[in-house]
Design an enzyme around this catalytic site. Structure first.
Site, PDB file in Angstrom:
ATOM      1  N   GLY A  13      41.749 -30.062 -13.984  1.00 30.33           N
ATOM      2  CA  GLY A  13      40.983 -29.057 -13.253  1.00 30.33           C
ATOM      3  C   GLY A  13      39.686 -28.728 -13.983  1.00 30.33           C
ATOM      4  O   GLY A  13      39.444 -29.218 -15.092  1.00 30.33           O
ATOM      5  N   SER A 107      42.467 -14.150 -13.693  1.00 25.42           N
ATOM      6  CA  SER A 107      41.222 -14.153 -12.918  1.00 25.42           C
ATOM      7  C   SER A 107      40.772 -12.711 -12.735  1.00 25.42           C
ATOM      8  O   SER A 107      41.601 -11.795 -12.671  1.00 25.42           O
ATOM      9  CB  SER A 107      41.500 -14.780 -11.559  1.00 25.42           C
ATOM     10  OG  SER A 107      40.531 -14.384 -10.620  1.00 25.42           O
ATOM     11  N   SER A 108      39.468 -12.522 -12.574  1.00 18.87           N
ATOM     12  CA  SER A 108      38.949 -11.156 -12.403  1.00 18.87           C
ATOM     13  C   SER A 108      39.364 -10.548 -11.062  1.00 18.87           C
ATOM     14  O   SER A 108      39.167  -9.352 -10.856  1.00 18.87           O
ATOM     15  CB  SER A 108      37.430 -11.134 -12.545  1.00 18.87           C
ATOM     16  OG  SER A 108      36.830 -11.980 -11.588  1.00 18.87           O
ATOM     17  N   CYS A 109      39.963 -11.342 -10.166  1.00 18.21           N
ATOM     18  CA  CYS A 109      40.380 -10.772  -8.880  1.00 18.21           C
ATOM     19  C   CYS A 109      41.659  -9.936  -9.004  1.00 18.21           C
ATOM     20  O   CYS A 109      42.108  -9.360  -8.024  1.00 18.21           O
ATOM     21  CB  CYS A 109      40.553 -11.865  -7.834  1.00 18.21           C
ATOM     22  SG  CYS A 109      42.010 -12.848  -8.104  1.00 18.21           S
ATOM     23  N   TYR A 136      46.668 -14.309  -4.397  1.00 14.65           N
ATOM     24  CA  TYR A 136      46.359 -14.930  -5.688  1.00 14.65           C
ATOM     25  C   TYR A 136      46.402 -13.871  -6.793  1.00 14.65           C
ATOM     26  O   TYR A 136      46.941 -14.100  -7.881  1.00 14.65           O
ATOM     27  CB  TYR A 136      44.962 -15.552  -5.585  1.00 14.65           C
ATOM     28  CG  TYR A 136      44.488 -16.304  -6.788  1.00 14.65           C
ATOM     29  CD1 TYR A 136      45.081 -17.503  -7.166  1.00 14.65           C
ATOM     30  CD2 TYR A 136      43.397 -15.847  -7.533  1.00 14.65           C
ATOM     31  CE1 TYR A 136      44.600 -18.212  -8.263  1.00 14.65           C
ATOM     32  CE2 TYR A 136      42.917 -16.547  -8.624  1.00 14.65           C
ATOM     33  CZ  TYR A 136      43.528 -17.730  -8.989  1.00 14.65           C
ATOM     34  OH  TYR A 136      43.060 -18.440 -10.066  1.00 14.65           O
ATOM     35  N   LYS A 140      48.678 -13.705 -10.211  1.00 12.28           N
ATOM     36  CA  LYS A 140      48.084 -13.638 -11.553  1.00 12.28           C
ATOM     37  C   LYS A 140      48.566 -12.388 -12.305  1.00 12.28           C
ATOM     38  O   LYS A 140      48.787 -12.427 -13.519  1.00 12.28           O
ATOM     39  CB  LYS A 140      46.552 -13.650 -11.458  1.00 12.28           C
ATOM     40  CG  LYS A 140      45.988 -15.008 -11.044  1.00 12.28           C
ATOM     41  CD  LYS A 140      46.270 -16.065 -12.107  1.00 12.28           C
ATOM     42  CE  LYS A 140      45.661 -17.397 -11.806  1.00 12.28           C
ATOM     43  NZ  LYS A 140      46.009 -18.441 -12.786  1.00 12.28           N
ATOM     44  N   THR A 164      35.939 -14.295 -15.555  1.00  6.74           N
ATOM     45  CA  THR A 164      35.186 -13.913 -14.365  1.00  6.74           C
ATOM     46  C   THR A 164      34.994 -15.142 -13.479  1.00  6.74           C
ATOM     47  O   THR A 164      35.594 -16.196 -13.717  1.00  6.74           O
ATOM     48  CB  THR A 164      33.837 -13.315 -14.818  1.00  6.74           C
ATOM     49  OG1 THR A 164      33.212 -12.716 -13.706  1.00  6.74           O
ATOM     50  CG2 THR A 164      32.919 -14.363 -15.428  1.00  6.74           C
ATOM     51  N   ASN A 165      34.146 -15.076 -12.439  1.00  5.96           N
ATOM     52  CA  ASN A 165      33.892 -16.250 -11.580  1.00  5.96           C
ATOM     53  C   ASN A 165      33.249 -17.364 -12.407  1.00  5.96           C
ATOM     54  O   ASN A 165      32.245 -17.138 -13.076  1.00  5.96           O
ATOM     55  CB  ASN A 165      32.949 -15.876 -10.435  1.00  5.96           C
ATOM     56  CG  ASN A 165      33.637 -15.049  -9.358  1.00  5.96           C
ATOM     57  OD1 ASN A 165      34.435 -14.173  -9.669  1.00  5.96           O
ATOM     58  ND2 ASN A 165      33.335 -15.337  -8.115  1.00  5.96           N
ATOM     59  N   HIS A 179      34.323 -22.410  -4.304  1.00 10.18           N
ATOM     60  CA  HIS A 179      33.704 -21.124  -4.606  1.00 10.18           C
ATOM     61  C   HIS A 179      32.220 -21.174  -4.230  1.00 10.18           C
ATOM     62  O   HIS A 179      31.694 -22.229  -3.871  1.00 10.18           O
ATOM     63  CB  HIS A 179      33.872 -20.798  -6.094  1.00 10.18           C
ATOM     64  CG  HIS A 179      35.277 -20.458  -6.463  1.00 10.18           C
ATOM     65  ND1 HIS A 179      36.123 -21.370  -7.044  1.00 10.18           N
ATOM     66  CD2 HIS A 179      35.996 -19.318  -6.313  1.00 10.18           C
ATOM     67  CE1 HIS A 179      37.300 -20.802  -7.241  1.00 10.18           C
ATOM     68  NE2 HIS A 179      37.258 -19.557  -6.809  1.00 10.18           N
ATOM     69  N   ARG A 209      28.279 -10.794  -7.943  1.00 10.44           N
ATOM     70  CA  ARG A 209      29.271 -11.516  -8.739  1.00 10.44           C
ATOM     71  C   ARG A 209      28.693 -11.811 -10.114  1.00 10.44           C
ATOM     72  O   ARG A 209      27.473 -11.911 -10.294  1.00 10.44           O
ATOM     73  CB  ARG A 209      29.641 -12.862  -8.087  1.00 10.44           C
ATOM     74  CG  ARG A 209      30.380 -12.772  -6.770  1.00 10.44           C
ATOM     75  CD  ARG A 209      31.809 -12.269  -6.954  1.00 10.44           C
ATOM     76  NE  ARG A 209      32.526 -12.234  -5.682  1.00 10.44           N
ATOM     77  CZ  ARG A 209      32.507 -11.207  -4.823  1.00 10.44           C
ATOM     78  NH1 ARG A 209      31.808 -10.123  -5.098  1.00 10.44           N
ATOM     79  NH2 ARG A 209      33.206 -11.268  -3.699  1.00 10.44           N
TER      80      ARG A 209
END
Ligand code: GFB
Length: 312
Positions: A13, A107-109, A136, A140, A164-165, A179, A209
């Site tokens: 990945g 992840s920041s989400c 998601y 996480k 972050t992203n 993305h 973002r």
């Protein structure tokens, strides 16, 4: 890291391959990777067996079902179940196999949609999640809690980090599942090649973002693996954000597309703002090195190389 055996789960990945590149710079580190056709990382029994057989000292859990806002919003089952299965298999498998160190990537989400900006680590579970990526996010958050449970009850030296992203080489440029940065880059590239006078940008362009180059992210992850122990997760980012309209203009400029940006209001905006507080990371002695403009240029070069290779 010297003399250690390190398993990068998800080595093909974008983040996993960046981690491999970064770990290759370390002296005397043996990098272990499991080819996808050899090991399904959601298979608990086989994952545990694989870890027992290969005896890593440290595991980086960079594997996961990932995607942009539309993929997250329209495929909740995969994003929830695949990520939960994979976390359970790798985190518990590593623990049961006696692995002494593990770094879980979130992840920041995970943070509430209405979190105060910049978002501190303590904002976790203080409010409702952003609906476009709650599946998601829940997976996480469960990963963070798995790590904390093993630490609290068994004293495991496992940690969680929240990037972050991200963007960079190895990103997914498929327009439906990617993305924002790879999607805009591909759209701007196709528009320039076809001589089109406009390209579409999803949503209103007003969300903000924070973007971090994946090589910086990999460097931060290795830094935290070496210099951080703690029950709470740590944010990884730049601490700076930019509007989607401005990033679209930067991408268009990078690619050399001079046409109009047309905002598609039928597509979701998602979280209005998502800027991380990176003071903990800063205090631990890490800062980003790759600015957004340089990072975009490098990513576009990578896209051109691979796009040309695929088209040939
Ligand atoms: O990068 P992105 O898909 O993820 O979208 P999120 C960011 C913003 O860019 C949204 C807008 O406001 C999108 O509407 N955007 C504009 C576009 N044009 C495009 C386009 O062509 N493609 C895409 N994809 N977006 C993800 C989460 O949220 O962030 C994941 O869904 C994960 O769970 C990831 O956490 C880091 O930042 O909105």
């Amino acid at each position: 890291m010297r003399g250690k055996r390190v398993f990068v789960a998800g080595h093909r990945g974008m983040v996993g391959s960046a981690l491999v590149r970064r770990l290759e710079l370390e002296d005397d580190v043996t990098i272990l990777a499991a080819p996808r056709n050899e090991l399904d990382l959601r298979d608990r029994i086989r994952v545990r067996g694989w870890i027992e057989a290969h005896r890593p000292d440290c595991v980086f859990l960079a594997a996961g079902r990932v995607g942009g806002i539309l993929a997250n919003d329209t495929r909740p089952t995969e994003f929830l179940f695949d990520n939960l299965e994979l976390e359970l298999a790798v985190i518990l498998g590593a623990f049961e196999a006696g692995v002494s160190r593990l770094v879980f990537l979130g992840s920041s989400c995970i943070y509430p949609r209405g979190a105060m900006q910049p978002i501190t680590e303590s904002a976790l579970m203080t409010g409702a999640l952003e609906p476009t990526n709650e599946w998601y996010a829940v997976a996480k958050i469960a990963g963070i809690k798995m790590v904390q449970a093993l630490m609290k009850e068994h004293g495991a030296r496992y940690i969680s980090v929240m990037p972050t992203n991200l963007y960079g080489p190895g990103d997914n440029f498929d327009l439906l599942s990617s993305h924002v940065i790879p999607a805009l880059m591909r759209k701007a590239h196709d528009a320039r090649i076809c001589g089109a006078n406009h390209m579409s940008v999803w949503g209103s362009g007003t969300p903000r973002r924070e973007f971090l180059h994946v090589d910086d992210c990999a460097d931060a992850i290795v830094h935290l693996a070496q210099h951080h122990d703690g029950y709470e997760h740590v944010n990884i980012g730049t601490g700076q954000d930019i509007s989607i309209r401005d990033v679209a203009e930067l991408v268009a400029d990078t690619v050399g597309f001079n046409g109009e940006l047309r905002f598609d209001h039928t597509k979701p905006d998602g979280m209005p703002r998502k800027r991380l507080d990176v003071s903990q990371l800063d205090a631990l002695g890490w800062q980003p090195r790759i600015g957004l403009r340089d990072g975009l240029s490098a990513t576009y070069r990578w896209f051109l190389d691979h796009h040309m290779a695929m088209a040939a």
